[in-house]
Motif scaffolding. Structure first.
Motif, PDB file in Angstrom:
ATOM      1  N   LEU A  11      -4.232  -8.655   7.925  1.00 17.55           N
ATOM      2  CA  LEU A  11      -3.215  -9.260   8.144  1.00 17.55           C
ATOM      3  C   LEU A  11      -3.078 -10.298   9.409  1.00 17.55           C
ATOM      4  CD1 LEU A  11      -0.203  -7.009   7.012  1.00 17.55           C
ATOM      5  CD2 LEU A  11      -1.377  -8.831   5.691  1.00 17.55           C
ATOM      6  N   ARG A  19       4.005  -7.281  -3.778  1.00 17.20           N
ATOM      7  CA  ARG A  19       3.653  -6.839  -2.663  1.00 17.20           C
ATOM      8  C   ARG A  19       4.516  -5.819  -1.896  1.00 17.20           C
ATOM      9  NH1 ARG A  19       2.546 -12.457   1.185  1.00 17.20           N
ATOM     10  NH2 ARG A  19       0.421 -12.681   0.048  1.00 17.20           N
ATOM     11  N   GLU A  46       4.892  -5.717   3.990  1.00 13.08           N
ATOM     12  CA  GLU A  46       3.977  -6.873   4.007  1.00 13.08           C
ATOM     13  C   GLU A  46       4.425  -8.178   4.238  1.00 13.08           C
ATOM     14  OE1 GLU A  46       0.655  -6.272   1.370  1.00 13.08           O
ATOM     15  OE2 GLU A  46       0.055  -8.436   1.543  1.00 13.08           O
ATOM     16  N   PHE A  88      -2.146  -0.268   4.846  1.00 14.69           N
ATOM     17  CA  PHE A  88      -2.333  -1.626   5.879  1.00 14.69           C
ATOM     18  C   PHE A  88      -3.451  -1.236   6.947  1.00 14.69           C
ATOM     19  CE2 PHE A  88       2.056  -1.803   4.766  1.00 14.69           C
ATOM     20  CZ  PHE A  88       2.066  -3.342   4.410  1.00 14.69           C
TER      21      PHE A  88
END
Ligand code: GDD
Ligand code: MG
Length: 347
Positions: A70, A31, A35, A64
Motif C-alpha cells: 500500500l 476490500r 484498506e 496487510f
C-alpha cells in the motif's frame, strides 16, 4: 506524518459478523474496510501507521503485512487485554515522534486531513478533534465548544436529556505528542471519558474542527449496510472499481470476481456480491451485502440484509430487512428469516 489507527475493539454490535472477522476487516465493495481507510491516509501524505490491535489481530496482519504493497509502513502492537482508546495510544508511544493523527478504525468520511492539519497548526492547541453534526448523538460522544472552537465539555454516550448539542466526536484527532505524557500507563484508559476531559482543564486548549462531510461509523449493522449503499450510489466519494458489466444486475451494484448471477435472477439496485457468489434463477436480491462465497438458491429473496461468507440461502427462503446472517450458516429451503434477526443469535 504519523498516524495511529485504533483497531482493537471487539465489534460487539456487529455480531454475528465479527465472530469470524475483526471489524476493520469487514468488506466494503470487495476490500477490507480498513484498506479504504489506509489508502485515504496514504493519499493525504501519511506514510507511517501504528495499529494497536487486540481482537483477532492475525487477520489484520495477514492481510496487510508490513504495508509495503500500500506504500505505507505499518507497525502492529497487540494488546493482551484491551487498553481502551487512550491506553492503546500510550502503549505505542515509542513509535511516535511528533504531532500525530488518531483514527477510530470504523469511521468512513470524506474529511480533508490536510485542511484539518492546517487549522491545528494555526490554533496552537494541544489537539484538534473532528466534529460532525448528527441527528441522534446518544450513540456517540457529544462535544460542546465556544465560538472560537475551544472545546469545553464532553459527554460520552449521553442520555437523551443530557444532549445539549448535535455535534459529536467524529473519531479523527490530531494531537501533540505531549498528550501521551498525560495518559497513565499499564491500565485501561478511555480517551473520551478520561483523557479529553482532563485536557480541557489544562493550559493549552483543545480545539474543534467541525465539518459537514460525509461521515458514518460502521459499528452497527444498519450503518455498515448504509456505508455500502452510499458508496455504491456515490454519496460517499471513494476510489472504487467501476460498475460491473454483469448482465443480470440493476446498477448500482458491485459484483466480485468469479461471482455468477443467473439471467433469470433479479439482482439490484444496491447490491454487493462478494467473490465467487452464486445466484440462481428467480432469486431476488435488493439493497443487500453478500460476502464471499454465498450461494443463493432458486427463488430465494434477500432484502436489506447482510450475509457473511459461505452462507447458503435455500430455495424460496426469505431473508428480510435488517437481518444479519453469520459466517457459514445454512438457511433451509422455504424458511423466513424475520426482519432484524441475527443468525445465529449472538451469545
Ligand atoms: N487498540 C484498541 N484497544 N482499540 C480499541 C479499544 C481498545 O481497548 N477499544 C476500542 N477500540 C477501537 C475500536 O476498534 C474502534 O476503532 C475505536 O477504538 C472506537 O471504538 P468504538 O467501540 O467503535 O467506539 P464508539 O463508536 O462506541 O464511540 C467512539 O466513536 C464515536 C464516533 O464513531 C467514541 O470515540 C465516540 O466519542 C465517538 O463519537
Ligand atoms: Mg465505533
Amino acid at each position: 506524518m504519523q498516524a495511529i489507527v485504533l483497531v482493537g475493539g471487539e465489534g460487539t454490535r456487529l455480531r454475528p459478523l465479527t465472530y469470524s472477522v475483526p471489524k476493520p476487516m469487514v468488506p466494503l465493495l470487495g476490500r477490507p474496510f480498513m484498506e479504504h481507510v489506509l489508502l485515504r491516509l496514504r493519499d493525504a501524505g501519511i506514510n507511517e501507521v501504528v495499529l494497536p490491535a487486540c481482537y483477532l489481530p492475525e487477520a489484520i496482519q495477514r492481510h496487510f503485512g508490513d504495508g509495503e504493497k500500500l506504500g505505507l509502513r505499518l507497525h502492529y502492537v497487540i494488546e493482551e487485554e484491551p487498553l481502551g482508546t487512550a491506553g492503546a495510544l500510550k502503549n505505542v508511544e515509542r513509535f511516535i515522534t511528533g504531532p500525530f493523527f488518531v483514527f477510530n478504525g470504523d469511521v468512513l468520511t470524506s474529511l480533508d486531513l490536510g485542511a484539518m492539519l492546517e487549522q491545528h497548526r494555526n490554533s496552537g492547541g494541544i489537539g484538534t478533534l473532528h466534529l460532525i453534526p448528527v441527528e441522534d448523538p446518544t450513540a456517540f460522544g457529544c462535544v460542546e465548544r465556544e465560538a472560537d472552537g475551544r472545546i469545553t465539555r464532553f459527554v460520552e454516550k449521553p442520555k437523551p436529556h443530557e444532549v445539549t448539542t448535535n455535534y459529536i466526536n467524529a473519531g479523527t484527532y490530531l494531537l501533540e505528542r505531549e498528550v501521551l505524557d498525560r495518559i497513565p500507563a499499564g491500565r485501561n484508559v478511555s480517551i473520551e471519558r478520561e483523557t479529553f476531559p482532563q485536557l480541557i482543564a489544562g493550559a493549552r486548549a483543545l480545539y474543534a474542527y467541525a465539518t459537514e462531510d460525509y461521515w458514518i461509523d460502521i459499528g452497527k449493522p444498519e450503518n455498515y449496510l448504509k456505508a455500502n449503499l452510499d458508496t455504491l450510489r456515490g454519496t460517499m466519494p471513494l476510489r472504487t472499481p467501476g460498475p460491473s458489466q454483469e448482465a443480470a444486475v440493476k446498477q448500482p451494484c458491485f459484483v466480485g470476481i468469479n461471482a455468477r448471477v443467473d439471467r433469470q435472477a433479479e439482482v439490484g439496485p444496491g447490491v454487493v456480491l462478494g467473490r465467487g457468489c452464486r445466484v440462481a434463477a428467480h432469486a431476488r436480491i435488493y439493497e443487500s451485502v453478500l460476502w464471499d462465497g454465498v450461494v443463493v438458491e432458486e427463488g430465494a429473496s434477500i432484502e436489506g440484509a447482510i450475509i457473511a461468507g459461505d452462507v447458503r440461502v435455500g430455495a424460496n427462503a426469505r431473508v428480510e430487512r435488517g437481518a444479519v446472517v453469520g459466517h457459514g450458516q445454512r438457511i433451509a429451503a422455504g424458511t423466513v428469516v424475520p426482519p432484524n434477526a441475527r443468525v445465529p443469535m449472538p451469545a
